[in-house]
Design an enzyme around this catalytic site. Structure first.
Site, mmCIF file in Angstrom:
data_model
loop_
_atom_site.group_PDB
_atom_site.id
_atom_site.type_symbol
_atom_site.label_atom_id
_atom_site.label_comp_id
_atom_site.label_asym_id
_atom_site.label_seq_id
_atom_site.Cartn_x
_atom_site.Cartn_y
_atom_site.Cartn_z
ATOM 1 N N ASP A 84 1.196 -1.238 -5.000
ATOM 2 C CA ASP A 84 -0.057 -0.479 -4.857
ATOM 3 C C ASP A 84 -0.999 -0.915 -5.965
ATOM 4 O O ASP A 84 -0.562 -1.286 -7.060
ATOM 5 C CB ASP A 84 0.190 1.030 -4.925
ATOM 6 C CG ASP A 84 -0.948 1.811 -4.284
ATOM 7 O OD1 ASP A 84 -0.778 2.291 -3.138
ATOM 8 O OD2 ASP A 84 -2.032 1.937 -4.915
ATOM 9 N N ASP B 9 0.477 -0.383 5.068
ATOM 10 C CA ASP B 9 -0.165 0.921 5.329
ATOM 11 C C ASP B 9 -1.436 1.039 4.485
ATOM 12 O O ASP B 9 -1.521 1.884 3.594
ATOM 13 C CB ASP B 9 0.831 2.050 5.000
ATOM 14 C CG ASP B 9 0.277 3.416 5.378
ATOM 15 O OD1 ASP B 9 -0.665 3.489 6.194
ATOM 16 O OD2 ASP B 9 0.794 4.429 4.845
ATOM 17 N N PHE C 131 0.867 -1.185 0.000
ATOM 18 C CA PHE C 131 0.000 0.000 0.000
ATOM 19 C C PHE C 131 0.907 1.240 0.000
ATOM 20 O O PHE C 131 0.853 2.080 0.887
ATOM 21 C CB PHE C 131 -0.952 0.022 1.206
ATOM 22 C CG PHE C 131 -1.730 -1.255 1.415
ATOM 23 C CD1 PHE C 131 -2.954 -1.443 0.773
ATOM 24 C CD2 PHE C 131 -1.244 -2.261 2.237
ATOM 25 C CE1 PHE C 131 -3.685 -2.624 0.968
ATOM 26 C CE2 PHE C 131 -1.963 -3.439 2.441
ATOM 27 C CZ PHE C 131 -3.191 -3.629 1.802
ATOM 28 N N ASN D 53 -3.083 -5.966 -6.215
ATOM 29 C CA ASN D 53 -3.857 -5.963 -4.981
ATOM 30 C C ASN D 53 -2.965 -6.591 -3.901
ATOM 31 O O ASN D 53 -2.507 -7.723 -4.057
ATOM 32 C CB ASN D 53 -5.123 -6.794 -5.209
ATOM 33 C CG ASN D 53 -5.985 -6.855 -3.964
ATOM 34 O OD1 ASN D 53 -5.486 -6.897 -2.836
ATOM 35 N ND2 ASN D 53 -7.283 -6.857 -4.166
ATOM 36 N N CYS E 64 -5.191 3.695 9.701
ATOM 37 C CA CYS E 64 -5.442 5.144 9.664
ATOM 38 C C CYS E 64 -6.916 5.448 9.885
ATOM 39 O O CYS E 64 -7.398 6.505 9.513
ATOM 40 C CB CYS E 64 -4.964 5.729 8.344
ATOM 41 S SG CYS E 64 -5.806 5.044 6.924
#
Ligand code: SAH
Length: 394
Positions: free
Chosen positions: A250, A297, A228, A276, A337
């Site tokens: 990504d 992340d 990510f 993915n 996040c």
């Protein structure tokens, strides 16, 4: 002051405001004295009529009042401009870091400018106004920003769909100067291209600056996997930290193109893969690959409290795969996040992956978003980023 409409808060709901929370939801309002227009200033009082502060009113938003002050004082343009100056002053130590010309200058409620975001990307400021109440202060905020920061360009990026919930239109406009193309920023000596118009967030994930840098000392000689990756913040720091080999993954093609360009700009080699990460990680495990350092992340899996269970499954699945790729001594930096994912739940979810694998690990540290995204006391929503660093012991 006396001309302002008065919002009476339901008995019991005043406590969170007294402790610093800046929002009053519609269902926390007992009655409204007067007929405030949406966007107008209102006084907020508790059930006994004691002052709780002054804020902006919007009947069309779930957050009906956003407090600008927890005192019974007049809110003026001068107060708003001063808040902007204080916000900029607070970021001086961040901009004083070597090789750094980017940071979040205004972080909404934590700067007591509810719904206002401003990011500095080199000579460009990107401003977002996300609440109706602050919309009318746009010029005051823009002028104060120009006075404090002397930018080459000030971009008003009012394109976040959140604005629709406030009854506000979506548009993007340069208030000053022209948008540079390409726009380059520097973060701890790393050069990054940011996509100011088409990118994610306001163009770059500034909240991870300190965590990007924290990765470097773990990397000399290491094989590093950054999942990510977006524009490669972790991968670039790994490469600049003398990693032996760096792979960045990504799902977005635009992000992968940015990673490749950023690698070129910094003169480092990164293998940028468009995939993915769930599939990529599984495939790496199947092939018996090994990495010394893995960074995870992902985007917010928990968009609301209701999706927490499926979010935990997502965090656990990628943690399981990452741990399978890490030998004893390997380091995992894993992130969440989402505000809706409490820190303790996230940590225990990741720990449970290790126990499922009968592996022991130790916590290196539990970090947060960088200091230009401070968390307001009494307003837990402003602490959202969890950055958990682990080492596999066996
Ligand atoms: N690590 C980055 C920020 C990551 S933001 C930094 O430090 O700057 C999350 C990223 O995950 C976005 O770039 C998004 O495109 C990507 N993404 C979302 N779902 C994904 C998936 N299933 N597989 C791979 N990438 C994904």
């Amino acid at each position: 002051m006396s001309a302002l409409a008065v919002v009476h808060v339901v008995n019991g709901r005043q406590k969170k405001l007294v402790h610093g929370h800046p929002w009053v939801y519609g269902n926390e309002i007992e009655r409204v004295e007067g007929a405030p227009q949406d966007g107008a200033l209102v006084r907020v009082v508790d059930f006994r009529g004691r002052a709780l502060g002054v804020g902006v009113y919007n009947s069309r938003s779930l957050i009906t009042v956003r407090l600008l002050t927890h005192r019974d004082e007049e809110v003026t343009d001068g107060m708003i401009a001063e808040r902007v100056r204080q916000a900029c002053a607070y970021r001086r130590p961040v901009l004083a870091r070597e090789g750094t010309d980017c940071c979040r200058l205004i972080y909404g409620e934590a700067d007591r400018l509810p719904g206002v975001i401003c990011d500095r990307f080199g000579g460009v400021l990107v401003l977002q106004i996300l609440s109706l109440g602050m919309e009318r202060y746009t010029d005051v905020i823009a002028h104060a920003l120009i006075e404090c920061e002397r930018p080459d360009c000030l971009l008003l990026q009012n394109d976040d769909p959140i604005r629709l919930k406030e009854g506000l239109p979506l548009f993007t406009r340069a208030l000053l100067g022209e948008i540079p193309d390409p726009a380059l920023i520097h973060e701890n000596g790393v050069t990054l291209r940011v996509d100011l118009l088409g990118g994610q967030k306001t163009g770059y994930f500034l909240d991870q600056k300190a965590n990007h840098l924290f990765l470097r000392p773990f990397c000399p000689g290491a094989r590093v996997l950054d999942c990510f990756s977006y524009s490669g913040g972790f991968a670039l720091n790994a490469a600049l930290g003398s990693a032996r080999e760096v792979t960045a993954v990504d799902v977005s093609e635009a992000a992968v193109a940015l990673i490749r360009e950023n690698a070129r700009l910094n003169g480092v080699a990164i293998d940028a893969v468009c995939a993915n990460c769930f599939d990529f990680l599984r495939e790496q495990v199947r092939r018996g690959e090994r990495y010394d350092v893995v960074v995870l992340d992902p985007p917010a899996f928990a968009k609301s409290h209701a999706s927490m269970e499926s979010a935990c499954r997502g965090y656990k699945e990628i943690a399981l795969s990452a741990m399978r790729l890490l030998p004893a001594g390997g380091v995992l930096a894993t992130h969440s996040c989402s505000y809706h994912m409490p820190e303790d739940v996230f940590v225990s979810t990741v720990f449970s992956a290790a126990s499922d694998l009968h592996r022991q690990l130790r916590v290196i540290t539990l970090r947060r978003q960088d200091i230009d995204h401070p968390a307001l006391a009494g307003y837990p929503e402003s602490h959202y980023l969890k950055s958990l660093w682990l080492q596999m012991l066996d």
